[in-house]
Design a protein around this motif. Structure first.
Motif, PDB file in Angstrom:
ATOM      1  N   LYS A   5      19.324 -19.999   9.868  1.00  0.00           N
ATOM      2  CA  LYS A   5      19.537 -18.308   9.408  1.00  0.00           C
ATOM      3  C   LYS A   5      18.016 -17.793  10.425  1.00  0.00           C
ATOM      4  N   ALA A  37      15.566 -17.449   5.292  1.00  0.00           N
ATOM      5  CA  ALA A  37      15.857 -17.339   6.458  1.00  0.00           C
ATOM      6  C   ALA A  37      14.795 -19.203   7.087  1.00  0.00           C
ATOM      7  N   ILE A 269      16.791  -9.749   9.523  1.00  0.00           N
ATOM      8  CA  ILE A 269      17.359 -11.212   9.183  1.00  0.00           C
ATOM      9  C   ILE A 269      18.628 -11.594  10.170  1.00  0.00           C
ATOM     10  N   HIS A 271      21.539 -14.398  10.943  1.00  0.00           N
ATOM     11  CA  HIS A 271      22.465 -15.339  10.269  1.00  0.00           C
ATOM     12  C   HIS A 271      23.908 -15.720  11.801  1.00  0.00           C
ATOM     13  N   CYS A 307      19.532 -26.113  10.212  1.00  0.00           N
ATOM     14  CA  CYS A 307      20.510 -25.239  10.505  1.00  0.00           C
ATOM     15  C   CYS A 307      20.645 -25.876   9.112  1.00  0.00           C
ATOM     16  N   GLU A 314      27.972 -16.465   3.416  1.00  0.00           N
ATOM     17  CA  GLU A 314      27.473 -14.809   4.204  1.00  0.00           C
ATOM     18  C   GLU A 314      28.233 -14.928   5.377  1.00  0.00           C
ATOM     19  N   ILE A 316      28.494 -14.534   9.607  1.00  0.00           N
ATOM     20  CA  ILE A 316      27.295 -14.545  10.688  1.00  0.00           C
ATOM     21  C   ILE A 316      27.279 -12.975  11.311  1.00  0.00           C
ATOM     22  N   SER A 317      25.939 -12.698  11.872  1.00  0.00           N
ATOM     23  CA  SER A 317      25.947 -11.475  12.019  1.00  0.00           C
ATOM     24  C   SER A 317      26.593 -11.332  13.269  1.00  0.00           C
TER      25      SER A 317
END
Length: 734
Positions: A5, A37, A269, A271, A307, A314, A316-317
């Protein structure tokens, strides 16, 4: 899966305000850590502010940066998170623009910038030197107080990357992304997965796409996680840094911050699964082959993990639905200068703005931008921004418990507009000014200045025995120009008097800033009076073209709710400095002897494409050759350069303007040229005349050789013409 993150920031830093900057940095770290993060990236030179300019030459500036960094490192800010801080660093006898990479209260490495920005608005080579030893890192001796405080004597200094236990990270600083051989190319072949670009990139109309395409291109073929952080706001000068911090993974934008905002701190942010980068790289045969014979880049080993292990807490982006968020130029004109004005207002200590509002396109554009600023302030207060609320209460001088809830009410408190009419002003422009002021909510004043003009002319007659007349009444060019300039300069004097005294009249403290409203095309041509109401404290449209402003007016009439702007845009531009007659109305383009569209072309060729008179003529022969003869083009080019050079001296006193256009003629920072010219340009104009004769001779020869194919004649001067342009009236501008 290797999940990581990351956090990147838009920070509204202020050059030389170390308390402000440090507060924003700490706030951004807190938000990044709260989000989980393990990497936090801030903008270029964030500790000092990017726009310090010659303050970078002072040892104090560097010392204060180290003091701020020490304060960060002595507390828990960097515990468990890699933080990259931008600041100047002196190594030996040279000063460098650096990213200082820290984690767990230690400095892991210092990365000096290897390619400096040194064109346009940028002068980094004036203050810094570039790091030239790209094949090595050296041991840098930390300042004694820093070394004692963090129990660390030396740190690796130079070009390289950091090897963590589970990934590799490297810095690439602003300009380096855009150079012909960017560092990320070799870094990717060396296995670097995370790139951190700390930037100080200013807003310019239509510039964002270029920047975003560069981020996407950096990782599309090579793979990688590209983090971009930028300053956002006015840090004390003409530039507005437009944020848009983002995270790009394998060519996809997965997170992006705002381009225009009143916020001091914005943290973006993302991820990310780093294994996706490995997978992409291993699927490219050519990348693997190039990596096998790569040039080795130095690195530092850091015994930390960044990592996280596989988990489903959460998502993943994912790539954003749109390629990236981009505003139309009309929106950029509204939002960029509005945010710049707000920063300038709240940081200058002023209580508001005063604008000479003529009812024309330029001053109406400025009024609309201030109205947009008021709307943004009220919107941010509604969204819960306490800092904006606090500034608005202070500037608007609200009583206890009160704060802005309506943009028109707020405008009434902080914005004066003044119509300064004369016998030459029309009722139409007067009513347009009043209608727009009512729509925005400004405190509007209507004053006739004829009595002041008459007093000056009476004084002049007492001194000389003569009274000048307008040209339409039989006067000479000198008389006509002098009479127009008197009106314009009185407006400037009155504007500054009102700006300083109207708060007192209304029992308010402080002073108001006078806003200018000349556009970039008029400045280029010199179509303004020196020290008239174009002379102001700041000018939000001084680097915006008339064409873009008219598009903005059409947009703002609908989207800002100022419907009267549609009538303003539709009206022909006029200075209204000469008497109106049944057979004569003063028009700007007639006075200038060229259209605004022409001026935009001349401006771009002169500045962006670096064309002198001769090369501009040859270029325009191709562009306009289908609608104008070489002789007509030659006259237009010579006419432009004549009046450009005659009026260049006006650029030395041009009001500081928001920078938005790359052909700005602004003399003090951007367009560094002389202001005394031989306006006859004898050598250059002679060369143009010789080319015209040659072209005409070639056309005659072409006709005699092939009379059956007359269409080939026009091809001698090109066929890439644009819409027809008028030759204009040779009246003198002022």
């Amino acid at each position: 899966m290797r999940l990581i993150k990351v956090a990147t920031c838009n920070l509204n830093q202020w050059a030389m305000d170390f308390d402000c900057n440090l507060k924003n940095i700490k706030d951004s770290i807190s938000r990044a850590k709260h989000a989980g993060a393990t990497i936090r990236l801030g903008p270029e030179l964030e500790i000092t502010g990017y726009g310090c300019e010659d303050h970078f030459l002072e040892l104090d500036t560097v010392s204060h940066a180290w003091e701020c960094l020490k304060e960060i490192l002595l507390e828990d800010w960097t515990d468990g998170i890699l933080c990259s801080f931008g600041m100047p660093v002196i190594n030996g006898s040279a000063r460098y623009n650096c990213q200082v990479l820290c984690m767990n209260r230690k400095i892991i490495m210092i990365r000096p910038k290897i390619w400096l920005a040194n064109d346009g608005n940028y002068r980094e080579l004036r203050w810094f030197t570039s790091w030239k030893h790209t094949d090595q890192m050296v041991d840098f001796q930390l300042p004694r107080d820093i070394a004692d405080a963090i129990s660390q004597t030396t740190v690796p200094f130079g070009y390289g990357f950091i090897k963590f236990l589970d990934t590799t990270v490297a810095a690439e600083i602003c300009e380096e992304l855009f150079c012909p051989d960017p560092p990320h190319a070799q870094l990717a072949l060396n296995g670097v997965e995370v790139f951190m670009n700390a930037s100080g990139s200013h807003h310019q109309l239509r510039k964002l796409k270029v920047r975003m395409d560069a981020f996407i291109g950096a990782t599309q073929a090579r793979g990688g996680l590209y983090m971009y952080s930028n300053q956002q706001g006015c840090d004390g000068g003409r530039l507005y840094y437009d944020g848009c911090s983002c995270v790009v993974v394998n060519g996809d934008v997965v997170a992006q911050g705002s381009q225009f905002s009143l916020k001091d701190v914005e943290v973006v942010i993302a991820h990310v699964d780093l294994d996706a980068i490995t997978s992409l790289r291993l699927s490219s045969s050519s990348l693997q082959q190039q990596a096998s014979k790569k040039v080795d880049v130095p690195f530092v080993v850091a015994p930390y993990k960044l990592c996280q292990s596989f988990h489903l807490d959460e998502p993943i982006s994912c790539p954003l639905k749109t390629k990236f968020c981009e505003h139309k130029p009309e929106e950029e004109i509204a939002l960029g200068p509005a945010c710049w004005l707000w920063d300038y207002l709240r940081r200058s200590g002023a209580s508001g703005f005063l604008l000479p509002l003529s009812g024309g396109a330029d001053s109406s554009s400025v009024a609309a931008i201030v109205g947009c600023m008021c709307q943004l302030v009220v919107k941010e207060i509604h969204n819960g921004d306490e800092r904006v609320k606090s500034d608005a209460i202070r500037i608007g001088q609200y009583p206890d418990g009160k704060f802005p809830t309506d943009s028109k009410e707020f405008a009434k408190r902080i914005f004066y507009t003044v119509f300064m009419g004369t016998e030459n002003s029309s009722e139409t422009t007067k009513s347009r000014a009043k209608e727009l002021a009512d729509e925005i909510g400004s405190w509007h004043l209507d004053v006739c200045i004829d009595s002041v003009i008459s007093a000056l002319l009476t004084l002049f007659k007492t001194l000389t025995g003569k009274r000048p007349r307008y040209k339409v009444d039989g006067g000479s060019n000198a008389e006509n120009l002098g009479l127009q300039n008197i009106q314009a300069r009185i407006r400037m004097v009155l504007a500054f008097m009102l700006a300083s005294l109207m708060p007192w009249v209304h029992s308010k403290s402080g002073f108001y800033l006078v806003l200018g409203s000349s556009n970039v095309d008029e400045a280029l041509r010199g179509y303004l009076t020196k020290y008239d109401c174009s002379s102001a404290d700041i000018n939000p449209i001084g680097s915006i073209s008339k064409t873009d402003l008219r598009a903005f007016l059409r947009w703002a009439a609908v989207h800002l709710g100022y419907s009267s702007l549609a009538d303003v845009e539709a009206a022909p531009p006029t200075a209204e400095l000469e008497p109106i007659r049944s057979d004569y109305t003063q028009l700007d383009e007639v006075d200038m002897g060229m259209t605004y569209e022409d001026l935009s072309v001349y401006g771009r060729l002169r500045k962006i494409y670096r064309r002198g008179p001769v090369s501009m003529f040859t270029d325009l022969c191709f562009r306009w050759g289908s609608v104008l003869t070489p002789s007509e083009i030659a006259e237009k080019v010579k006419y432009f350069f004549k009046y450009y050079s005659i009026n260049r001296h006006k650029m030395t006193v041009l009001t500081p303007s928001y920078h938005a256009e790359s052909y700005s003629p602004e003399d003090n920072r951007f367009d560094l040229r002389q202001f005394l010219y031989n306006s006859r340009w004898p050598f250059q104009f002679r060369k143009i005349d010789e080319l015209v004769k040659k072209i005409n001779g070639d056309k005659v020869l072409a006709k005699s050789v092939d009379k059956d194919k007359p269409e080939l004649v026009s091809d001698q001067v090109g066929g890439m013409g644009v819409a027809a342009v008028g030759s204009g009236n040779p009246n003198v501008g002022f």
